[in-house]
Motif scaffolding. Structure first.
Motif, PDB file in Angstrom:
ATOM      1  N   VAL A 133     -37.328 -37.609  82.629  1.00 57.75           N
ATOM      2  CA  VAL A 133     -37.986 -37.433  83.920  1.00 57.75           C
ATOM      3  C   VAL A 133     -36.933 -37.066  84.961  1.00 57.75           C
ATOM      4  N   LYS A 134     -37.225 -36.052  85.776  1.00 58.78           N
ATOM      5  CA  LYS A 134     -36.298 -35.619  86.825  1.00 58.78           C
ATOM      6  C   LYS A 134     -37.020 -35.522  88.162  1.00 58.78           C
ATOM      7  N   SER A 141     -50.758 -43.872  89.712  1.00 59.87           N
ATOM      8  CA  SER A 141     -49.322 -43.709  89.476  1.00 59.87           C
ATOM      9  C   SER A 141     -49.116 -43.359  88.011  1.00 59.87           C
ATOM     10  N   VAL A 142     -47.953 -42.808  87.706  1.00 61.94           N
ATOM     11  CA  VAL A 142     -47.701 -42.246  86.384  1.00 61.94           C
ATOM     12  C   VAL A 142     -46.536 -42.985  85.731  1.00 61.94           C
ATOM     13  N   LEU A 143     -46.741 -43.438  84.512  1.00 65.54           N
ATOM     14  CA  LEU A 143     -45.713 -44.161  83.763  1.00 65.54           C
ATOM     15  C   LEU A 143     -45.192 -43.304  82.621  1.00 65.54           C
ATOM     16  N   PHE A 144     -43.862 -43.251  82.494  1.00 63.86           N
ATOM     17  CA  PHE A 144     -43.204 -42.535  81.408  1.00 63.86           C
ATOM     18  C   PHE A 144     -42.318 -43.506  80.631  1.00 63.86           C
ATOM     19  N   HIS A 145     -42.407 -43.433  79.315  1.00 66.50           N
ATOM     20  CA  HIS A 145     -41.545 -44.214  78.420  1.00 66.50           C
ATOM     21  C   HIS A 145     -40.263 -43.412  78.222  1.00 66.50           C
ATOM     22  N   THR A 146     -39.144 -43.907  78.761  1.00 72.81           N
ATOM     23  CA  THR A 146     -37.868 -43.206  78.693  1.00 72.81           C
ATOM     24  C   THR A 146     -36.839 -44.067  77.959  1.00 72.81           C
ATOM     25  N   GLU A 147     -35.688 -43.487  77.693  1.00 72.94           N
ATOM     26  CA  GLU A 147     -34.611 -44.236  77.036  1.00 72.94           C
ATOM     27  C   GLU A 147     -34.204 -45.461  77.844  1.00 72.94           C
ATOM     28  N   ALA A 148     -34.258 -45.342  79.182  1.00 72.57           N
ATOM     29  CA  ALA A 148     -33.828 -46.441  80.044  1.00 72.57           C
ATOM     30  C   ALA A 148     -34.886 -47.517  80.219  1.00 72.57           C
ATOM     31  N   GLY A 149     -36.133 -47.196  79.894  1.00 70.04           N
ATOM     32  CA  GLY A 149     -37.244 -48.105  80.116  1.00 70.04           C
ATOM     33  C   GLY A 149     -38.421 -47.347  80.683  1.00 70.04           C
ATOM     34  N   VAL A 150     -39.370 -48.058  81.250  1.00 66.52           N
ATOM     35  CA  VAL A 150     -40.551 -47.417  81.813  1.00 66.52           C
ATOM     36  C   VAL A 150     -40.266 -46.991  83.246  1.00 66.52           C
ATOM     37  N   VAL A 151     -40.453 -45.700  83.504  1.00 67.53           N
ATOM     38  CA  VAL A 151     -40.279 -45.136  84.840  1.00 67.53           C
ATOM     39  C   VAL A 151     -41.655 -44.898  85.440  1.00 67.53           C
ATOM     40  N   ARG A 210     -44.959 -53.704  89.316  1.00 69.22           N
ATOM     41  CA  ARG A 210     -43.929 -54.675  88.936  1.00 69.22           C
ATOM     42  C   ARG A 210     -44.115 -55.144  87.495  1.00 69.22           C
ATOM     43  N   GLN A 211     -45.354 -55.291  87.076  1.00 66.17           N
ATOM     44  CA  GLN A 211     -45.635 -55.776  85.719  1.00 66.17           C
ATOM     45  C   GLN A 211     -45.326 -54.726  84.654  1.00 66.17           C
ATOM     46  N   SER A 212     -45.429 -53.459  85.005  1.00 68.79           N
ATOM     47  CA  SER A 212     -45.361 -52.405  83.985  1.00 68.79           C
ATOM     48  C   SER A 212     -44.047 -51.643  83.940  1.00 68.79           C
ATOM     49  N   SER A 213     -43.272 -51.646  85.035  1.00 71.77           N
ATOM     50  CA  SER A 213     -42.211 -50.643  85.179  1.00 71.77           C
ATOM     51  C   SER A 213     -40.841 -51.271  85.381  1.00 71.77           C
ATOM     52  N   HIS A 214     -39.834 -50.591  84.813  1.00 72.74           N
ATOM     53  CA  HIS A 214     -38.450 -50.990  85.037  1.00 72.74           C
ATOM     54  C   HIS A 214     -37.838 -50.242  86.223  1.00 72.74           C
ATOM     55  N   TYR A 215     -38.263 -49.005  86.410  1.00 72.73           N
ATOM     56  CA  TYR A 215     -37.693 -48.144  87.450  1.00 72.73           C
ATOM     57  C   TYR A 215     -38.826 -47.400  88.152  1.00 72.73           C
ATOM     58  N   ILE A 216     -38.547 -46.966  89.397  1.00 72.21           N
ATOM     59  CA  ILE A 216     -39.575 -46.293  90.175  1.00 72.21           C
ATOM     60  C   ILE A 216     -38.998 -45.098  90.930  1.00 72.21           C
ATOM     61  N   THR A 226     -31.989 -40.893  87.229  1.00 66.30           N
ATOM     62  CA  THR A 226     -31.815 -42.327  87.439  1.00 66.30           C
ATOM     63  C   THR A 226     -32.552 -42.706  88.709  1.00 66.30           C
ATOM     64  N   PHE A 227     -33.376 -43.753  88.628  1.00 63.60           N
ATOM     65  CA  PHE A 227     -34.247 -44.087  89.737  1.00 63.60           C
ATOM     66  C   PHE A 227     -33.980 -45.523  90.225  1.00 63.60           C
ATOM     67  N   ILE A 228     -34.861 -46.041  91.043  1.00 61.29           N
ATOM     68  CA  ILE A 228     -34.652 -47.338  91.687  1.00 61.29           C
ATOM     69  C   ILE A 228     -35.212 -48.449  90.791  1.00 61.29           C
ATOM     70  N   GLN A 229     -34.424 -49.492  90.590  1.00 59.80           N
ATOM     71  CA  GLN A 229     -34.879 -50.597  89.750  1.00 59.80           C
ATOM     72  C   GLN A 229     -36.019 -51.341  90.429  1.00 59.80           C
TER      73      GLN A 229
END
Length: 247
Positions: free
Chosen positions: A6-7, A176-186, A222-228, A242-245
């Motif tokens: 995601v970019k 809102s849109v959730l993506f499963h990434t290497e770093a976690g859920v964005v 907050r329940q679903s995502s690691h980064y936003i 890289t996004f905001i924790q």
């Protein structure tokens, strides 16, 4: 399950009072915030979340401080960050239909568009405070062929590792849109979170049509995502992966 890349794609900026993002906190402090879209790929599909501005002068009626450089025009920005032409984009997901989030929908003639049915209906019958932010030329039948729309009624998995969740509050049918990434859920949040301080500080943005639902939406994120990637977060850089924790 495939992992997504995601970019962040900047489609302009707005000079405004900080309190416009943070429920009157920071009143009198002038800041410049980006207008964010997001490009995402799993190596096969090309997905765009939100499409920026349709007409700079028209949007200036709602946001007098808007600025857009030529390279921030949505088509130019998607090409610059993702290397995609409009006809290559498979899917466009609109978080909501305010005119800085769906303004360039018409430029993606071969895409399938995902929106909550409730949001699409609300956009044609806006409440009084919403009127300046809904511009039907961004999403009417001349902008998006009716058969390009995929209307959703709640949370939905779009593709493996790509899900939308309902996050009403800023608008009645916001998602809102959730993506499963290497770093976690964005989470690409749209404007339920203008800035990360909204979700991390439990601080509603100023444009809210449903107050209790806004705080419930923060909790869902907050329940679903690691980064936003919030809709207008200035701490994110153009092209960033890289996004905001989320705390």
């Amino acid at each position: 399950m495939k992992k997504w890349i995601v970019k962040a794609i900047q489609a302009g900026s707005i000079v405004l009072d900080r309190s416009a993002m943070t429920h009157y906190k920071g009143k009198g402090e002038q800041i410049t915030v980006p207008i964010w879209c997001a490009g995402a790929t799993d190596g096969e599909h090309k997905v765009l979340v939100d499409t920026g501005i349709r007409d700079l002068e028209e949007y200036r009626k709602a946001e007098p401080g808007v600025i857009q450089t030529p390279e921030q025009d949505t088509v130019a920005a998607v090409r610059r960050i993702m290397g995609w032409e409009p006809e290559e984009v498979d899917i466009v997901i609109n978080t909501h239909l305010h005119c800085d989030h769906c303004g360039s929908n018409a430029k993606f003639r071969k895409s399938k568009f995902y929106i909550q049915k409730k949001e699409w209906e609300a956009a044609f019958a806006p409440l009084v405070p919403e009127v300046p932010f809904y511009d039907s030329l961004c999403y009417d039948k001349n902008a998006v062929n009716y058969f390009q729309w995929e209307f959703l009624n709640g949370d939905a998995e779009i593709l493996p590792g790509l899900r939308v969740i309902t996050t009403p509050g800023h608008t009645r049918g916001h998602q809102s849109v959730l993506f499963h990434t290497e770093a976690g859920v964005v989470c690409v949040s749209g404007d339920i979170c203008n800035v990360a301080e909204n979700v991390n500080g439990n601080l509603e943005p100023n444009i809210v049509v449903m107050v209790p639902e806004t705080y419930e939406s923060f909790q869902r994120i907050r329940q679903s995502s690691h980064y936003i990637l919030p809709g207008h977060e200035p701490a994110v850089k153009d092209g960033a992966e890289t996004f905001i924790q989320v705390l």
